[in-house]
Design a protein around this motif. Structure first.
Motif, PDB file in Angstrom:
ATOM      1  N   ASN A  31      -4.747  14.757   4.382  1.00 28.32           N
ATOM      2  CA  ASN A  31      -4.894  13.249   4.164  1.00 28.32           C
ATOM      3  C   ASN A  31      -4.906  12.828   2.753  1.00 28.32           C
ATOM      4  OD1 ASN A  31      -6.702  14.261   6.665  1.00 28.32           O
ATOM      5  ND2 ASN A  31      -5.918  12.177   7.118  1.00 28.32           N
ATOM      6  N   THR A  49      -6.330   7.339  -6.338  1.00 23.42           N
ATOM      7  CA  THR A  49      -6.103   7.771  -5.212  1.00 23.42           C
ATOM      8  C   THR A  49      -5.149   9.098  -5.253  1.00 23.42           C
ATOM      9  OG1 THR A  49      -4.714   7.762  -2.858  1.00 23.42           O
ATOM     10  CG2 THR A  49      -3.450   6.777  -5.169  1.00 23.42           C
ATOM     11  N   SER A  98      -6.898   8.426   4.088  1.00 23.79           N
ATOM     12  CA  SER A  98      -5.615   7.835   4.899  1.00 23.79           C
ATOM     13  C   SER A  98      -5.229   8.752   6.056  1.00 23.79           C
ATOM     14  CB  SER A  98      -4.656   7.532   3.720  1.00 23.79           C
ATOM     15  OG  SER A  98      -3.390   7.150   4.360  1.00 23.79           O
ATOM     16  N   ARG A 100      -2.208   8.937   6.024  1.00 20.92           N
ATOM     17  CA  ARG A 100      -0.754   9.406   5.535  1.00 20.92           C
ATOM     18  C   ARG A 100      -1.157  10.490   4.501  1.00 20.92           C
ATOM     19  NH1 ARG A 100       3.422   5.872   6.160  1.00 20.92           N
ATOM     20  NH2 ARG A 100       2.920   4.120   7.239  1.00 20.92           N
ATOM     21  N   GLY A 103      -1.386   8.377  -0.691  1.00 21.84           N
ATOM     22  CA  GLY A 103      -2.385   7.398  -0.374  1.00 21.84           C
ATOM     23  C   GLY A 103      -1.831   5.644  -0.983  1.00 21.84           C
ATOM     24  N   ALA A 104      -2.356   4.673  -0.431  1.00 20.08           N
ATOM     25  CA  ALA A 104      -2.257   3.374  -0.959  1.00 20.08           C
ATOM     26  C   ALA A 104      -3.285   2.737  -1.771  1.00 20.08           C
ATOM     27  CB  ALA A 104      -2.101   2.619   0.384  1.00 20.08           C
ATOM     28  N   GLY A 109      -4.981   0.400   3.486  1.00 21.54           N
ATOM     29  CA  GLY A 109      -4.183   1.659   3.636  1.00 21.54           C
ATOM     30  C   GLY A 109      -5.126   2.936   4.042  1.00 21.54           C
ATOM     31  N   TYR A 110      -6.532   2.818   4.317  1.00 23.63           N
ATOM     32  CA  TYR A 110      -7.153   3.738   4.692  1.00 23.63           C
ATOM     33  C   TYR A 110      -8.093   3.805   5.916  1.00 23.63           C
ATOM     34  CZ  TYR A 110      -6.201   5.151   0.043  1.00 23.63           C
ATOM     35  OH  TYR A 110      -5.361   5.541  -1.181  1.00 23.63           O
ATOM     36  N   ARG A 111      -8.265   4.707   6.676  1.00 22.68           N
ATOM     37  CA  ARG A 111      -8.482   4.666   7.942  1.00 22.68           C
ATOM     38  C   ARG A 111      -9.969   5.028   8.147  1.00 22.68           C
ATOM     39  NH1 ARG A 111      -6.618   5.505  13.324  1.00 22.68           N
ATOM     40  NH2 ARG A 111      -8.202   5.344  15.068  1.00 22.68           N
ATOM     41  N   TRP A 113     -13.767   5.619   6.266  1.00 24.51           N
ATOM     42  CA  TRP A 113     -14.585   5.522   4.911  1.00 24.51           C
ATOM     43  C   TRP A 113     -15.981   6.204   5.136  1.00 24.51           C
ATOM     44  CZ3 TRP A 113     -13.055   2.174   0.909  1.00 24.51           C
ATOM     45  CH2 TRP A 113     -11.833   1.622   1.118  1.00 24.51           C
TER      46      TRP A 113
END
Length: 123
Positions: A31, A49, A98, A100, A103-104, A109-111, A113
């Motif tokens: 991630n 990121t 993320s 992905r 990163g964004a 863009g993040y799932r 936290w």
């Protein structure tokens, strides 16, 4: 993925801190991870990121030259090295993971936290 940010505290202007973001579950390290901060009354701000293997990093203009991001996948930790801290850097700092591998630069863009860690820059 369960994240935990730590390393915040009180530091004098010009000082340094290293924040750590640990993944408390032993999952795969594919991630991208980002660091954000939020000061009272302000929106959450992107800082940095890093891609899943550390090969791609991106820093916000506001912290370029002062902050850096790195990761140690063997330890499941992502670091935010902060130098030359200023009073305006005072905020709660968050790390996020993320879905992905790259990163964004936006919170959307993040799932996942982690709970934030407070950084206070003051003399």
């Amino acid at each position: 993925v369960q994240l935990q940010a730590c390393g915040g505290g009180l530091v004098q202007p010009g000082g340094s801190l290293t924040l750590s973001c640990g993944n408390t579950r032993r999952t795969s390290s594919n991630n991208a991870v980002g660091w954000f901060r939020q000061a009272p009354g302000k929106e959450r701000e992107f800082l940095a990121t890093i891609s899943w293997n550390g090969g791609i990093t991106s820093l916000a203009d506001s912290v370029k030259g002062r902050f850096s991001i790195s990761r140690d996948n063997a330890k499941n930790i992502v670091y935010l090295q902060m130098n030359g801290l200023k009073p305006e850097d005072t905020a709660v700092y968050y790390c996020a993971a993320s879905l992905r591998s790259i990163g964004a630069t936006t919170p959307q863009g993040y799932r996942y936290w982690g709970k934030g860690t407070l950084v206070t820059v003051s003399s």
